[in-house]
Design a protein around this motif. Structure first.
Motif, PDB file in Angstrom:
ATOM      1  N   ARG A  11       0.856  -1.186   0.000  1.00  0.00           N
ATOM      2  CA  ARG A  11       0.000   0.000   0.000  1.00  0.00           C
ATOM      3  C   ARG A  11       0.888   1.230   0.000  1.00  0.00           C
ATOM      4  N   PRO A  12       1.402   1.626  -1.150  1.00  0.00           N
ATOM      5  CA  PRO A  12       2.343   2.757  -1.186  1.00  0.00           C
ATOM      6  C   PRO A  12       1.813   4.026  -0.535  1.00  0.00           C
ATOM      7  N   VAL A  13       0.530   4.288  -0.637  1.00  0.00           N
ATOM      8  CA  VAL A  13      -0.027   5.520  -0.087  1.00  0.00           C
ATOM      9  C   VAL A  13      -0.018   5.482   1.440  1.00  0.00           C
ATOM     10  N   ASN A  14      -0.148   4.291   2.019  1.00  0.00           N
ATOM     11  CA  ASN A  14      -0.273   4.170   3.463  1.00  0.00           C
ATOM     12  C   ASN A  14       0.967   3.591   4.146  1.00  0.00           C
ATOM     13  N   ASN A  15       2.098   3.522   3.450  1.00  0.00           N
ATOM     14  CA  ASN A  15       3.292   2.952   4.068  1.00  0.00           C
ATOM     15  C   ASN A  15       3.821   3.840   5.178  1.00  0.00           C
ATOM     16  N   CYS A  16       4.367   3.213   6.203  1.00  0.00           N
ATOM     17  CA  CYS A  16       4.958   3.932   7.324  1.00  0.00           C
ATOM     18  C   CYS A  16       6.203   4.679   6.844  1.00  0.00           C
ATOM     19  N   PRO A  17       6.283   5.985   7.058  1.00  0.00           N
ATOM     20  CA  PRO A  17       7.456   6.742   6.595  1.00  0.00           C
ATOM     21  C   PRO A  17       8.740   6.315   7.301  1.00  0.00           C
ATOM     22  N   GLY A  18       8.651   5.879   8.554  1.00  0.00           N
ATOM     23  CA  GLY A  18       9.837   5.401   9.266  1.00  0.00           C
ATOM     24  C   GLY A  18      10.385   4.139   8.642  1.00  0.00           C
ATOM     25  N   CYS A  19       9.508   3.220   8.281  1.00  0.00           N
ATOM     26  CA  CYS A  19       9.933   1.979   7.633  1.00  0.00           C
ATOM     27  C   CYS A  19      10.520   2.267   6.253  1.00  0.00           C
ATOM     28  N   GLU A  20       9.891   3.176   5.510  1.00  0.00           N
ATOM     29  CA  GLU A  20      10.391   3.508   4.178  1.00  0.00           C
ATOM     30  C   GLU A  20      11.802   4.080   4.249  1.00  0.00           C
ATOM     31  N   ALA A  21      12.090   4.875   5.277  1.00  0.00           N
ATOM     32  CA  ALA A  21      13.432   5.448   5.430  1.00  0.00           C
ATOM     33  C   ALA A  21      14.457   4.346   5.674  1.00  0.00           C
ATOM     34  N   VAL A  22      14.097   3.320   6.456  1.00  0.00           N
ATOM     35  CA  VAL A  22      15.017   2.221   6.732  1.00  0.00           C
ATOM     36  C   VAL A  22      15.213   1.364   5.489  1.00  0.00           C
ATOM     37  N   VAL A  23      14.141   1.096   4.738  1.00  0.00           N
ATOM     38  CA  VAL A  23      14.228   0.271   3.531  1.00  0.00           C
ATOM     39  C   VAL A  23      15.165   0.915   2.515  1.00  0.00           C
ATOM     40  N   ALA A  24      15.229   2.235   2.495  1.00  0.00           N
ATOM     41  CA  ALA A  24      16.080   2.942   1.540  1.00  0.00           C
ATOM     42  C   ALA A  24      17.570   2.763   1.844  1.00  0.00           C
ATOM     43  N   LYS A  25      17.901   2.308   3.047  1.00  0.00           N
ATOM     44  CA  LYS A  25      19.305   2.129   3.427  1.00  0.00           C
ATOM     45  C   LYS A  25      19.823   0.775   2.940  1.00  0.00           C
ATOM     46  N   THR A  26      21.134   0.589   2.969  1.00  0.00           N
ATOM     47  CA  THR A  26      21.758  -0.654   2.509  1.00  0.00           C
ATOM     48  C   THR A  26      21.446  -1.824   3.432  1.00  0.00           C
ATOM     49  N   ALA A  27      21.448  -1.589   4.732  1.00  0.00           N
ATOM     50  CA  ALA A  27      21.199  -2.663   5.697  1.00  0.00           C
ATOM     51  C   ALA A  27      20.172  -2.205   6.720  1.00  0.00           C
ATOM     52  N   TYR A  28      19.415  -3.163   7.221  1.00  0.00           N
ATOM     53  CA  TYR A  28      18.432  -2.882   8.258  1.00  0.00           C
ATOM     54  C   TYR A  28      19.140  -2.792   9.612  1.00  0.00           C
ATOM     55  N   PRO A  29      18.486  -2.241  10.635  1.00  0.00           N
ATOM     56  CA  PRO A  29      19.109  -2.149  11.958  1.00  0.00           C
ATOM     57  C   PRO A  29      19.545  -3.510  12.518  1.00  0.00           C
ATOM     58  N   CYS A  30      18.893  -4.587  12.100  1.00  0.00           N
ATOM     59  CA  CYS A  30      19.242  -5.929  12.573  1.00  0.00           C
ATOM     60  C   CYS A  30      20.493  -6.469  11.878  1.00  0.00           C
ATOM     61  N   GLY A  31      20.970  -5.776  10.831  1.00  0.00           N
ATOM     62  CA  GLY A  31      22.154  -6.211  10.111  1.00  0.00           C
ATOM     63  C   GLY A  31      21.857  -6.936   8.820  1.00  0.00           C
ATOM     64  N   HIS A  32      20.598  -7.323   8.586  1.00  0.00           N
ATOM     65  CA  HIS A  32      20.227  -7.996   7.344  1.00  0.00           C
ATOM     66  C   HIS A  32      19.966  -6.975   6.240  1.00  0.00           C
ATOM     67  N   THR A  33      19.873  -7.453   5.018  1.00  0.00           N
ATOM     68  CA  THR A  33      19.445  -6.608   3.895  1.00  0.00           C
ATOM     69  C   THR A  33      18.107  -7.117   3.427  1.00  0.00           C
ATOM     70  N   GLY A  34      17.420  -6.332   2.620  1.00  0.00           N
ATOM     71  CA  GLY A  34      16.099  -6.721   2.137  1.00  0.00           C
ATOM     72  C   GLY A  34      16.110  -7.971   1.276  1.00  0.00           C
ATOM     73  N   GLY A  35      17.227  -8.316   0.675  1.00  0.00           N
ATOM     74  CA  GLY A  35      17.305  -9.483  -0.198  1.00  0.00           C
ATOM     75  C   GLY A  35      17.518 -10.787   0.528  1.00  0.00           C
ATOM     76  N   GLU A  36      17.812 -10.744   1.832  1.00  0.00           N
ATOM     77  CA  GLU A  36      18.076 -11.974   2.589  1.00  0.00           C
ATOM     78  C   GLU A  36      16.781 -12.644   3.002  1.00  0.00           C
ATOM     79  N   ARG A  37      16.808 -13.956   3.055  1.00  0.00           N
ATOM     80  CA  ARG A  37      15.645 -14.733   3.519  1.00  0.00           C
ATOM     81  C   ARG A  37      16.103 -15.859   4.384  1.00  0.00           C
TER      82      ARG A  37
END
Length: 68
Positions: free
Chosen positions: A42-68
């Motif tokens: 839901r692009p219109v309703n996405n959390c702005p805090g989460c979007e700012a983190v997703v834009a970074k190379t790594a998440y605060p936990c140390g993983h990246t968005g491509g890891e599973r």
């Protein structure tokens, strides 16, 4: 946290939360903890805090968005 962000669609690390069930408490990338509402786009309703983190190379936990 405002009510608008409370209702926003949060993003979660897929490596830290590989298969959450509906209602399971998970921590979003912005740090908010909520019951899991299901994966949705839901692009219109996405959390702005989460979007700012997703834009970074790594998440605060140390993983990246491509890891599973």
């Amino acid at each position: 946290m405002t009510a608008e962000i409370e209702r926003a669609a949060h993003a979660y690390c897929p490596a830290c939360n590989p298969d959450p069930g509906l209602g399971d408490p998970v921590t979003a990338l912005c740090g908010a903890t909520h019951p899991f509402w299901g994966r949705r786009e839901r692009p219109v309703n996405n959390c702005p805090g989460c979007e700012a983190v997703v834009a970074k190379t790594a998440y605060p936990c140390g993983h990246t968005g491509g890891e599973r």
